[in-house]
Motif scaffolding. Structure first.
Motif, PDB file in Angstrom:
ATOM      1  N   LEU A  20      10.215 -31.651  11.767  1.00  0.00           N
ATOM      2  CA  LEU A  20      11.537 -32.003  12.288  1.00  0.00           C
ATOM      3  C   LEU A  20      12.103 -30.882  13.148  1.00  0.00           C
ATOM      4  N   LEU A  21      11.943 -29.650  12.699  1.00  0.00           N
ATOM      5  CA  LEU A  21      12.428 -28.517  13.475  1.00  0.00           C
ATOM      6  C   LEU A  21      11.666 -28.399  14.793  1.00  0.00           C
ATOM      7  N   PHE A  22      10.353 -28.512  14.748  1.00  0.00           N
ATOM      8  CA  PHE A  22       9.538 -28.413  15.960  1.00  0.00           C
ATOM      9  C   PHE A  22       9.865 -29.524  16.945  1.00  0.00           C
ATOM     10  N   SER A  23       9.991 -30.759  16.444  1.00  0.00           N
ATOM     11  CA  SER A  23      10.242 -31.886  17.351  1.00  0.00           C
ATOM     12  C   SER A  23      11.621 -31.799  17.996  1.00  0.00           C
ATOM     13  N   THR A  24      12.630 -31.332  17.264  1.00  0.00           N
ATOM     14  CA  THR A  24      13.959 -31.221  17.868  1.00  0.00           C
ATOM     15  C   THR A  24      14.036 -30.058  18.856  1.00  0.00           C
ATOM     16  N   LYS A  27      12.295 -31.237  21.990  1.00  0.00           N
ATOM     17  CA  LYS A  27      13.155 -32.163  22.737  1.00  0.00           C
ATOM     18  C   LYS A  27      14.281 -31.418  23.428  1.00  0.00           C
ATOM     19  N   ALA A  28      14.853 -30.420  22.763  1.00  0.00           N
ATOM     20  CA  ALA A  28      15.951 -29.666  23.360  1.00  0.00           C
ATOM     21  C   ALA A  28      15.500 -28.845  24.567  1.00  0.00           C
ATOM     22  N   LEU A  29      14.291 -28.311  24.504  1.00  0.00           N
ATOM     23  CA  LEU A  29      13.815 -27.442  25.575  1.00  0.00           C
ATOM     24  C   LEU A  29      13.134 -28.185  26.719  1.00  0.00           C
ATOM     25  N   THR A  30      12.426 -29.283  26.412  1.00  0.00           N
ATOM     26  CA  THR A  30      11.596 -29.915  27.439  1.00  0.00           C
ATOM     27  C   THR A  30      11.857 -31.398  27.645  1.00  0.00           C
ATOM     28  N   ASP A  31      12.685 -32.017  26.854  1.00  0.00           N
ATOM     29  CA  ASP A  31      12.928 -33.469  26.886  1.00  0.00           C
ATOM     30  C   ASP A  31      11.692 -34.292  26.510  1.00  0.00           C
ATOM     31  N   ILE A  32      10.707 -33.665  25.869  1.00  0.00           N
ATOM     32  CA  ILE A  32       9.573 -34.405  25.321  1.00  0.00           C
ATOM     33  C   ILE A  32       9.989 -34.891  23.940  1.00  0.00           C
ATOM     34  N   ASP A  33       9.964 -36.198  23.739  1.00  0.00           N
ATOM     35  CA  ASP A  33      10.482 -36.782  22.502  1.00  0.00           C
ATOM     36  C   ASP A  33       9.336 -37.226  21.593  1.00  0.00           C
ATOM     37  N   ILE A  34       9.094 -36.443  20.532  1.00  0.00           N
ATOM     38  CA  ILE A  34       8.112 -36.835  19.519  1.00  0.00           C
ATOM     39  C   ILE A  34       8.801 -37.039  18.171  1.00  0.00           C
ATOM     40  N   CYS A  35      10.138 -37.207  18.220  1.00  0.00           N
ATOM     41  CA  CYS A  35      10.912 -37.406  16.999  1.00  0.00           C
ATOM     42  C   CYS A  35      10.616 -38.779  16.400  1.00  0.00           C
ATOM     43  N   ILE A  36      10.746 -38.884  15.096  1.00  0.00           N
ATOM     44  CA  ILE A  36      10.553 -40.150  14.400  1.00  0.00           C
ATOM     45  C   ILE A  36      11.745 -41.049  14.698  1.00  0.00           C
ATOM     46  N   PRO A  37      11.518 -42.300  15.138  1.00  0.00           N
ATOM     47  CA  PRO A  37      12.657 -43.183  15.402  1.00  0.00           C
ATOM     48  C   PRO A  37      13.350 -43.603  14.106  1.00  0.00           C
ATOM     49  N   CYS A  38      14.604 -43.956  14.219  1.00  0.00           N
ATOM     50  CA  CYS A  38      15.386 -44.370  13.057  1.00  0.00           C
ATOM     51  C   CYS A  38      14.843 -45.699  12.523  1.00  0.00           C
ATOM     52  N   LEU A  39      14.302 -45.674  11.308  1.00  0.00           N
ATOM     53  CA  LEU A  39      13.732 -46.889  10.728  1.00  0.00           C
ATOM     54  C   LEU A  39      14.809 -47.922  10.418  1.00  0.00           C
ATOM     55  N   TRP A  40      15.976 -47.449   9.976  1.00  0.00           N
ATOM     56  CA  TRP A  40      17.083 -48.358   9.660  1.00  0.00           C
ATOM     57  C   TRP A  40      17.484 -49.157  10.895  1.00  0.00           C
ATOM     58  N   LYS A  41      17.655 -48.461  12.019  1.00  0.00           N
ATOM     59  CA  LYS A  41      18.056 -49.123  13.264  1.00  0.00           C
ATOM     60  C   LYS A  41      16.937 -50.030  13.776  1.00  0.00           C
ATOM     61  N   THR A  42      15.692 -49.606  13.587  1.00  0.00           N
ATOM     62  CA  THR A  42      14.555 -50.415  14.032  1.00  0.00           C
ATOM     63  C   THR A  42      14.431 -51.700  13.224  1.00  0.00           C
ATOM     64  N   ILE A  43      14.604 -51.619  11.915  1.00  0.00           N
ATOM     65  CA  ILE A  43      14.428 -52.787  11.052  1.00  0.00           C
ATOM     66  C   ILE A  43      15.644 -53.707  11.073  1.00  0.00           C
ATOM     67  N   ILE A  58      20.241 -31.349  18.278  1.00  0.00           N
ATOM     68  CA  ILE A  58      19.788 -30.885  19.590  1.00  0.00           C
ATOM     69  C   ILE A  58      20.967 -30.313  20.375  1.00  0.00           C
ATOM     70  N   SER A  59      22.128 -30.955  20.269  1.00  0.00           N
ATOM     71  CA  SER A  59      23.323 -30.439  20.941  1.00  0.00           C
ATOM     72  C   SER A  59      23.718 -29.076  20.380  1.00  0.00           C
ATOM     73  N   ILE A  60      23.580 -28.889  19.073  1.00  0.00           N
ATOM     74  CA  ILE A  60      23.878 -27.586  18.473  1.00  0.00           C
ATOM     75  C   ILE A  60      22.896 -26.534  18.977  1.00  0.00           C
ATOM     76  N   LEU A  61      21.613 -26.901  19.101  1.00  0.00           N
ATOM     77  CA  LEU A  61      20.636 -25.958  19.641  1.00  0.00           C
ATOM     78  C   LEU A  61      20.985 -25.554  21.068  1.00  0.00           C
ATOM     79  N   THR A  71      28.732 -36.930  18.688  1.00  0.00           N
ATOM     80  CA  THR A  71      27.546 -37.727  18.383  1.00  0.00           C
ATOM     81  C   THR A  71      27.518 -38.124  16.913  1.00  0.00           C
ATOM     82  N   ASN A  72      27.649 -37.149  16.020  1.00  0.00           N
ATOM     83  CA  ASN A  72      27.732 -37.421  14.589  1.00  0.00           C
ATOM     84  C   ASN A  72      28.298 -36.192  13.901  1.00  0.00           C
ATOM     85  N   TRP A  73      29.533 -36.287  13.451  1.00  0.00           N
ATOM     86  CA  TRP A  73      30.226 -35.143  12.850  1.00  0.00           C
ATOM     87  C   TRP A  73      29.605 -34.713  11.525  1.00  0.00           C
ATOM     88  N   LEU A  74      28.815 -35.573  10.906  1.00  0.00           N
ATOM     89  CA  LEU A  74      28.186 -35.212   9.625  1.00  0.00           C
ATOM     90  C   LEU A  74      27.206 -34.049   9.743  1.00  0.00           C
TER      91      LEU A  74
END
Length: 99
Positions: A20-24, A27-43, A58-61, A71-74
């Motif tokens: 998770l740390l590597f993928s974010t 994404k923050a540095l290169t816009d290459i997205d290998i993050c796991i998609p949200c299963l809840w939203k997908t299903i 990513i915004s915090i990074l 984006t999400n205050w949590l």
């Protein structure tokens, strides 16, 4: 040396955490997205309370705290609680290891 033993003892959690740390960071540095998609939203086709956490992280990074909050205050609750949990678990591990 103790940190390596802690990671070896929690290898599955460490693998997921490092991924998770590597993928974010990737994404923050290169816009290459290998993050796991949200299963809840997908299903179920609607957003849950956790949707947007990766984007907020990513915004915090990128030091864009306003966008992270929008984006999400949590994220500002989850990161400190996660750090606290990891520190407490490591302290417990070191106490067991020393005895």
């Amino acid at each position: 040396m103790l940190i390596i033993k802690y990671i070896a003892n929690n290898k599955y959690l460490a693998i997921v955490g490092f991924y998770l740390l590597f993928s974010t960071v990737l994404k923050a540095l290169t816009d290459i997205d290998i993050c796991i998609p949200c299963l809840w939203k997908t299903i179920f086709n609607f957003e849950c309370l956790g949707c947007g956490l990766t984007t907020a992280f990513i915004s915090i990074l990128k030091l864009d705290f306003k966008n992270a909050y929008e984006t999400n205050w949590l994220i500002f609750v989850i990161i400190p609680v996660g750090i606290y949990y990891i520190i407490q678990d490591f302290v417990t591990f070191t106490r067991k290891y020393k005895n």
